[in-house]
Structures are given as C-alpha cells and as structure tokens.
Design an enzyme around this catalytic site. Structure first.
Site, mmCIF file in Angstrom:
data_model
loop_
_atom_site.group_PDB
_atom_site.id
_atom_site.type_symbol
_atom_site.label_atom_id
_atom_site.label_comp_id
_atom_site.label_asym_id
_atom_site.label_seq_id
_atom_site.Cartn_x
_atom_site.Cartn_y
_atom_site.Cartn_z
ATOM 1 N N GLY A 75 -10.450 7.893 5.582
ATOM 2 C CA GLY A 75 -11.999 9.049 6.040
ATOM 3 C C GLY A 75 -13.177 8.440 6.337
ATOM 4 O O GLY A 75 -14.069 9.368 6.451
ATOM 5 N N LYS B 177 1.218 -0.958 0.178
ATOM 6 C CA LYS B 177 0.217 0.207 -0.482
ATOM 7 C C LYS B 177 0.745 1.417 -0.136
ATOM 8 O O LYS B 177 1.519 1.765 0.691
ATOM 9 C CB LYS B 177 -1.292 0.002 0.949
ATOM 10 C CG LYS B 177 -1.554 0.922 1.356
ATOM 11 C CD LYS B 177 -3.144 1.048 2.647
ATOM 12 C CE LYS B 177 -2.738 2.598 2.994
ATOM 13 N NZ LYS B 177 -3.858 2.878 3.864
#
Lengths: 252, 65
Positions: free
Chosen positions: A180, A91
C-alpha cells in the site's frame, strides 16, 4: 531482527512489474535493500535470466505465496519455495478477497501454524488486527507484516491510528509495513511511527524512473528511522515562539 | 496416458514424475513440483508414479512482490 538476521537497510523490495531486468537490478542496488521478495510461477520467458539476476543481487530472498486463496495452497507453495530457493523464510499471503487482496485471517493462522511447526520462518502478511497478530505469534511467527493499504493501491497508511496501536501493542515483535505504500513520504511516516521496516514493490517498479525512486525510498526509510530514534517533538495546538523573548529591544 | 501439466492437457509415455520432467525438457534442478496439490520433493520424483488425469505443477522462480 528477522529470525536472527539484522539487515543494515530497513527497506525490503519486491521484484515484480519492472520495465526490464536491467532496471530491476539497478533499482535493487539503488534501494540498498538486502531482502527482496520473489515468487513461484509456471515457467515463462526469461526464467533463467531471473534466477541469475537474483543471485547476482546478493540479497536474502523472501519467497511469497502470492495469489493463494487457501491454507492448503499456501502451504504447498511454501514447501515448493523452500526447496527451490533454499530458504526457510516465507512471506505468507493467504488472500481472502480478490478485489481488496485482504488477507483471510482464519486461513492465514491455519497456514502459519502448519508452516511454523514444519520449521518455516514465517513473515505473515496481515492486517492491523491485534487479536489476529496475537494468534499469529501463538502459531510461531516472530515477525508481523501489517498492510498499510491494499496491495498496489499506493494509498499509504490507511489506518494510521490502528497502526500506532499495533506498534504499541507489540513492542518486541518486528513489525514491517507491507503493501500500500505509494510515496517515500508514506514510508518515512511508517518509520517515524516506529515500524521496523517497510516492504514495497509497485511504488518503485511503476515509477517514471524506478531506479531514482528506489534511491528516494532508501533515503526516506533512513530519515524516518533516524527521526524515530531521535524522538519526535510533541504536537501542540497553539504556537510557541522559538526565538527567545528575553533581551528583546523595546522599539514601540 | 493423459495428465494435466501446468494447466495444459499432455499425452505422455512417462510413468513417473522424473520421467515426465525429462520428457518435457524441463530443467529438473531449477523447478519445484507438486502432484494433485501436494508438494513432491526433488528426491521423491523418481518414486512418484503418475496416474491418468493427475494434475502436475512444475514451478520456477519468478518476480514477486
């Protein structure tokens, strides 16, 4: 879906900030996630326990380059992660700004190019910018992970229209909403919009009861995906009676 | 010689990265290493000579998001 791996669950879970290792293990199980994110740090307390825990989870590991602010740092971290975790998945986070934790798009593309050509399977943490997405794909990425909102903010999908556009622009690239997400409803929304998966951490780890919240997210992601597959009805500005008018009694 | 190991100044008698890991009691199989910002694969630790002031990172699996 993800470099030849198709998980049954479309929820990917982060492993940081849980109140205890036990809660982390139970939350992973309750989330039904098959992919969990991990990182590399200077050894602190509990390192050996964490190694055993992630092994026992049976999940595929997605190591991150969190905290890296340059392509060089991110590349070195990725190389260390590949050896340590025995996976080519990474990632890729290259942070451009300390307050927003917004990706640095230029360094991100540079690092992605180096890592893809070195055999890594890169999951780049990116924005909803279409040109940046195209450059990452040109660099060799086969997955894009646009942010929903700044990491840890819990704001949900801050630029929903732009994310709709991104989904339409990359119909064949797996897109994961990463960062988020604060509530299951937001994860469900992302899935209804046709995103392939969501990746979250803080929303579960910092919940009053992380294990129950992990289960809530599992249900929301599943519901959102089913809704997308089923096809949502179109929106209307005016009312339209759902009960037929035909056959109504004349009572007035 | 003095080197910087995970941000701490360390006085060491080790001549190579392998010797330093051994000397400092670090779990060699479960760490990844870098010297002066460059990754050093496990198989190259024996052949990596340390120099005065070298910056060495020895990292372990940790929780991450």
């Amino acid at each position: 879906m993800f470099y030849g791996f198709t998980p049954k669950s479309r929820l990917m879970l982060g492993t940081a900030q849980y109140p205890s290792p036990r809660v982390l293990s139970d939350a992973i199980a309750a989330s039904e996630a098959e992919i969990i994110t991990v990182s590399l740090r200077r050894e602190g307390a509990g390192g050996a326990g964490f190694r055993d825990l992630i092994k026992a989870s049976g999940c595929r590991l997605l190591p991150n380059t969190a905290g890296c602010h340059s392509a060089r740092e991110a590349v070195t971290t990725a190389q260390m992660a590949r050896e340590l975790f025995g996976t080519s998945w990474i990632k890729l986070e290259v942070i451009g700004h300390a307050d927003t934790l917004q990706p640095d798009p230029f360094a991100l593309v540079e690092a992605a190019r180096i890592l893809c050509s070195d055999g890594f399977e890169v999951f780049p943490y990116t924005t909803e910018d279409l040109i940046l997405g195209e450059k990452l794909i040109e660099a060799g990425c086969r997955v894009l992970m646009p942010w929903g909102a700044p990491i840890g903010s819990g704001q949900g999908l801050r630029h929903e229209d732009a994310l709709h556009t991104m989904r339409a622009h990359f119909p064949d690239i797996p897109l994961v909403i990463d960062a988020g997400i604060g509530a299951p409803s937001q994860a469900a929304k992302a899935m209804e919009m046709g995103f392939d998966a969501v990746l979250l951490n803080t929303a579960v780890a910092r919940a009053g009861d992380p294990v129950t919240m992990a289960r809530a997210f599992a249900g929301a992601v599943q519901a959102g995906r089913l809704a997308h597959e089923a096809g949502l009805m179109g929106r209307r500005d005016m009312a339209m009676a759902s009960t037929p008018i035909f056959g109504m009694a004349a009572l007035s | 010689m003095r080197v910087e190991l995970n941000g701490e100044q360390v006085e060491t008698a080790a001549a190579t990265l392998s010797e330093l890991i051994e000397e400092q009691g670090l779990a060699a199989p479960s760490v990844a290493t870098a010297v002066n910002g460059e990754f050093v694969p496990r198989g190259m630790r024996d052949g990596t000579a340390l120099t005065e002031g070298a910056r060495i990172e020895v990292l372990s699996p940790m929780q991450g998001g």
